[in-house]
Design a protein around this motif. Structure first.
Motif, PDB file in Angstrom:
ATOM      1  N   UNK A  17       2.044   2.442  33.112  1.00  0.00           N
ATOM      2  CA  UNK A  17       2.890   3.607  33.741  1.00  0.00           C
ATOM      3  C   UNK A  17       4.390   3.261  33.378  1.00  0.00           C
ATOM      4  N   UNK A  18       4.758   2.030  33.577  1.00  0.00           N
ATOM      5  CA  UNK A  18       6.137   1.574  33.682  1.00  0.00           C
ATOM      6  C   UNK A  18       6.647   1.447  32.167  1.00  0.00           C
ATOM      7  N   UNK A  19       5.726   1.455  31.095  1.00  0.00           N
ATOM      8  CA  UNK A  19       6.169   1.215  30.008  1.00  0.00           C
ATOM      9  C   UNK A  19       6.502   2.620  28.982  1.00  0.00           C
ATOM     10  N   UNK A  20       6.990   2.550  27.857  1.00  0.00           N
ATOM     11  CA  UNK A  20       7.507   3.875  27.148  1.00  0.00           C
ATOM     12  C   UNK A  20       6.580   3.557  25.496  1.00  0.00           C
ATOM     13  N   UNK A  21       5.671   4.807  25.437  1.00  0.00           N
ATOM     14  CA  UNK A  21       5.061   4.522  24.201  1.00  0.00           C
ATOM     15  C   UNK A  21       5.869   5.278  23.146  1.00  0.00           C
ATOM     16  N   UNK A  52      14.269   3.207  17.686  1.00  0.00           N
ATOM     17  CA  UNK A  52      13.443   3.644  18.869  1.00  0.00           C
ATOM     18  C   UNK A  52      13.670   2.649  20.107  1.00  0.00           C
ATOM     19  N   UNK A  53      14.527   1.601  20.130  1.00  0.00           N
ATOM     20  CA  UNK A  53      14.654   0.768  21.162  1.00  0.00           C
ATOM     21  C   UNK A  53      13.484  -0.084  21.173  1.00  0.00           C
ATOM     22  N   UNK A  54      12.350  -0.327  20.061  1.00  0.00           N
ATOM     23  CA  UNK A  54      11.295  -1.317  20.261  1.00  0.00           C
ATOM     24  C   UNK A  54      11.452  -2.399  19.434  1.00  0.00           C
ATOM     25  N   UNK A 106       3.042   2.140  13.524  1.00  0.00           N
ATOM     26  CA  UNK A 106       2.638   1.454  14.626  1.00  0.00           C
ATOM     27  C   UNK A 106       3.093   2.129  15.983  1.00  0.00           C
ATOM     28  N   UNK A 107       1.889   1.987  17.019  1.00  0.00           N
ATOM     29  CA  UNK A 107       2.194   2.727  18.243  1.00  0.00           C
ATOM     30  C   UNK A 107       2.484   1.331  19.183  1.00  0.00           C
ATOM     31  N   UNK A 108       3.786   1.150  19.676  1.00  0.00           N
ATOM     32  CA  UNK A 108       4.459   0.283  20.319  1.00  0.00           C
ATOM     33  C   UNK A 108       4.786   0.818  21.753  1.00  0.00           C
ATOM     34  N   UNK A 109       4.525  -0.254  22.651  1.00  0.00           N
ATOM     35  CA  UNK A 109       4.737   0.112  24.199  1.00  0.00           C
ATOM     36  C   UNK A 109       5.977  -0.876  24.650  1.00  0.00           C
ATOM     37  N   UNK A 110       7.001  -0.042  25.087  1.00  0.00           N
ATOM     38  CA  UNK A 110       8.303  -0.808  25.377  1.00  0.00           C
ATOM     39  C   UNK A 110       8.409  -1.030  26.786  1.00  0.00           C
ATOM     40  N   UNK A 111       8.261  -2.309  27.271  1.00  0.00           N
ATOM     41  CA  UNK A 111       8.439  -2.689  28.589  1.00  0.00           C
ATOM     42  C   UNK A 111       9.716  -2.250  29.420  1.00  0.00           C
ATOM     43  N   UNK A 112       9.607  -1.939  30.742  1.00  0.00           N
ATOM     44  CA  UNK A 112      10.786  -1.511  31.437  1.00  0.00           C
ATOM     45  C   UNK A 112      11.948  -2.811  31.193  1.00  0.00           C
ATOM     46  N   UNK A 125      16.005  -9.788  28.494  1.00  0.00           N
ATOM     47  CA  UNK A 125      16.658  -9.195  27.495  1.00  0.00           C
ATOM     48  C   UNK A 125      17.706 -10.501  26.735  1.00  0.00           C
ATOM     49  N   UNK A 126      18.368 -11.050  27.899  1.00  0.00           N
ATOM     50  CA  UNK A 126      19.198 -12.188  27.314  1.00  0.00           C
ATOM     51  C   UNK A 126      18.488 -13.358  27.025  1.00  0.00           C
TER      52      UNK A 126
END
Length: 402
Positions: A17-21, A52-54, A106-112, A125-126
Motif C-alpha cells: 500500500x505504501x509503494x508506488x507501482x 519515473x523516479x524508480x 518492467x513493472x517496478x514498485x517504488x518504496x516510500x 536515499x543518502x
C-alpha cells in the motif's frame, strides 16, 4: 537470467500500500545484432525507470519480447552478462514472449521516502548514493563497456582456461609471462557488486603485471542472484585451493600466490585472507596467501542491507555479520593493502580506512593507500599504470623476497 513464464504475460503483482507501482519500457529496439539490441534495450529501460523516479532494484517483473526466442535462448549466457552490466542482477520475475522486435518492459514498485537514519547518520536515499558508484560517476557505463571490449580482446592472449567447477561460472583465465619459468602467481577477482561482470572484463588491466614476470589468474564466480555472497566466497576459496594444487601442472609457483580484487572482488580477497586454509583442506598451507590488495573493498556489509541493492543480494543480519571481513580474524600473516580512490564516496573511503586502522593497531604490515583524484572505476585502472603506487605495490608483493 531465469524465465518464470514463457509465451504469456507476467501476472500483476500487487504493490504494498505504501509503494508506488510504475511501468517502464525500452520501447522497440531493432536493426542491430542481438547483443547490441540487448544493450540498447537495457540502457533505455534504465533511463525510463529513472525518469519515473524508480531504480533497477525496484523491478518486480520483467517482460522480454523478441522476434526469435530460440536465438535469445542460445545467446542467454552473453545476454545475461550484458543486462547485468547495465542493470545489475535486478530482474524480478521474467517472462519471454515472441514479438515483432526486442523490448524490455518492467513493472517496478517504488518504496516510500524515509527521512530517518537507517545506518549511522544516513537515511536510505543518502546511504544508497554513498554505495552507488554508477550514479556518482556519470561515465561509468562507458568505462564498463570499454572494459568489456578491451578485456575480450586481451582474453585471446590467455595461456589457458582452467575449470574448478561444473560450468563456465567456475573457470579461471591464466596468463603466463613469456620467458619466465615457475613465475609467482597473482590472482585477480573482478567486482560488479557480486552481480555483474566477468573474468575477462579487467584482465587487460593486469597486462603490465604479466610483463613484469608475474603469472596472472583471473577468476569467474557465480553471480547474485541466484548465487548468494556466501556461495561466492565458498567458490573463490575452491578456486584458490585449485590453483595452489595444480601449480606444477600449469607452470607457475604455487608457493608464492598473491591476490587482489576490486569492489566486490575487494571484499572477496579480504574473505580469502580471513580463511584458515587447513580447515578447508588439511593439504593446504596456512600461509597459502603471500599478500593481499583490496581495491575499493567492502569490509562491513551491514549498510548494504538497508538499501535497494539488497533486493539482489538478499543479505540477512546474520549474513552481514558472518560475511564482513571487519568482524573476522585476519588469518593471513602476509601484508595487506586497503586501496581506494580519493574521489570515491565517503563510505567507500571509510570502509578501507577503518579496516586498515583496525588491523594496523595489531599488525605492522597493513597499509591504507588512497589515490588522489581517482573514482571507483578509474582506481582499478591504476593497475595498468606502471607509475602508479597501486601497480608498484602489487608487483612488490607478487615477487618473492630474495
Amino acid at each position: 537470467m531465469h524465465f518464470t513464464w514463457r509465451d504469456q504475460p507476467a501476472p500483476a503483482i500487487q504493490a504494498d500500500p505504501n509503494h508506488t507501482a510504475v511501468t517502464a519500457t525500452s520501447g522497440p529496439i531493432e536493426g542491430q545484432t542481438l547483443t547490441e539490441d540487448v544493450l540498447a534495450a537495457a540502457r533505455a529501460l534504465g533511463l525510463d525507470l529513472a525518469r519515473q523516479g524508480a531504480a533497477p532494484p525496484h523491478i518486480r517483473t520483467l517482460t522480454i519480447t523478441t522476434p526469435d526466442p530460440d536465438a535469445f535462448d542460445a545467446a542467454l549466457p552473453e545476454i545475461d552478462l550484458l543486462y547485468r552490466e547495465i542493470l545489475g542482477g535486478n530482474f524480478g520475475e521474467i517472462t519471454l514472449i515472441k514479438g515483432e522486435s526486442l523490448s524490455f518492459t518492467a513493472v517496478a514498485h517504488i518504496p516510500p521516502v524515509t527521512e530517518y537514519p537507517v545506518y549511522l547518520d544516513y537515511d536510505a536515499a543518502s546511504l544508497s548514493r554513498e554505495y552507488s558508484p554508477r550514479v556518482s560517476v556519470p561515465e561509468a557505463a562507458q568505462i564498463m563497456a570499454a572494459w568489456r571490449v578491451d578485456g575480450t580482446a586481451h582474453q585471446k592472449t590467455r595461456t589457458a582456461e582452467i575449470s574448478y567447477g561444473p560450468d563456465g561460472a567456475h573457470t579461471i583465465d591464466l596468463y603466463l609471462p613469456q620467458g619466465v619459468k615457475n613465475a609467482p602467481l597473482h590472482v585477480y577477482i573482478h567486482g560488479g557488486y557480486w552481480q555483474a561482470l566477468d573474468k575477462k572484463d579487467n584482465a587487460h588491466l593486469c597486462r603490465k603485471i604479466v610483463e613484469a614476470g608475474i603469472a596472472v589468474a583471473t577468476l569467474n564466480y557465480p553471480l547474485c542472484p541466484p548465487a548468494s555472497i556466501g556461495d561466492i566466497v565458498t567458490d573463490c576459496r575452491a578456486a584458490l585451493a585449485h590453483l595452489y594444487k595444480t601449480a606444477d601442472q600449469h607452470g607457475y609457483d604455487g608457493d608464492w600466490i598473491t591476490i587482489s580484487g576490486h569492489s566486490a572482488g575487494g571484499h572477496l580477497v579480504a574473505m580469502l585472507a580471513a580463511t584458515h586454509w587447513p580447515q578447508i583442506d588439511p593439504d593446504l598451507p596456512r600461509d597459502l596467501i603471500k599478500g593481499t590488495v583490496s581495491i575499493s573493498g567492502l569490509f562491513d556489509l551491514e549498510p548494504l542491507r538497508h538499501i535497494g541493492l539488497n533486493n539482489a543480494l538478499r543479505l540477512t543480519e546474520d549474513d552481514a555479520r558472518t560475511l564482513s571481513p571487519m568482524l573476522l580474524n585476519l588469518v593471513s600473516n602476509a601484508p595487506f593493502i586497503a586501496a581506494v580512490g580519493g574521489a570515491e564516496s565517503e563510505e567507500f573511503r571509510r570502509q578501507s580506512q577503518d579496516y586498515a586502522d583496525h588491523w594496523r593497531d595489531r599488525r605492522k604490515d597493513i597499509d591504507y593507500l588512497e589515490m588522489p583524484g581517482l573514482n571507483h572505476f578509474t582506481v582499478v585502472e591504476a593497475l595498468a599504470d606502471t607509475d602508479s603506487a597501486l601497480y608498484k605495490k602489487v608487483v612488490e608483493l607478487s615477487k618473492p623476497k630474495a
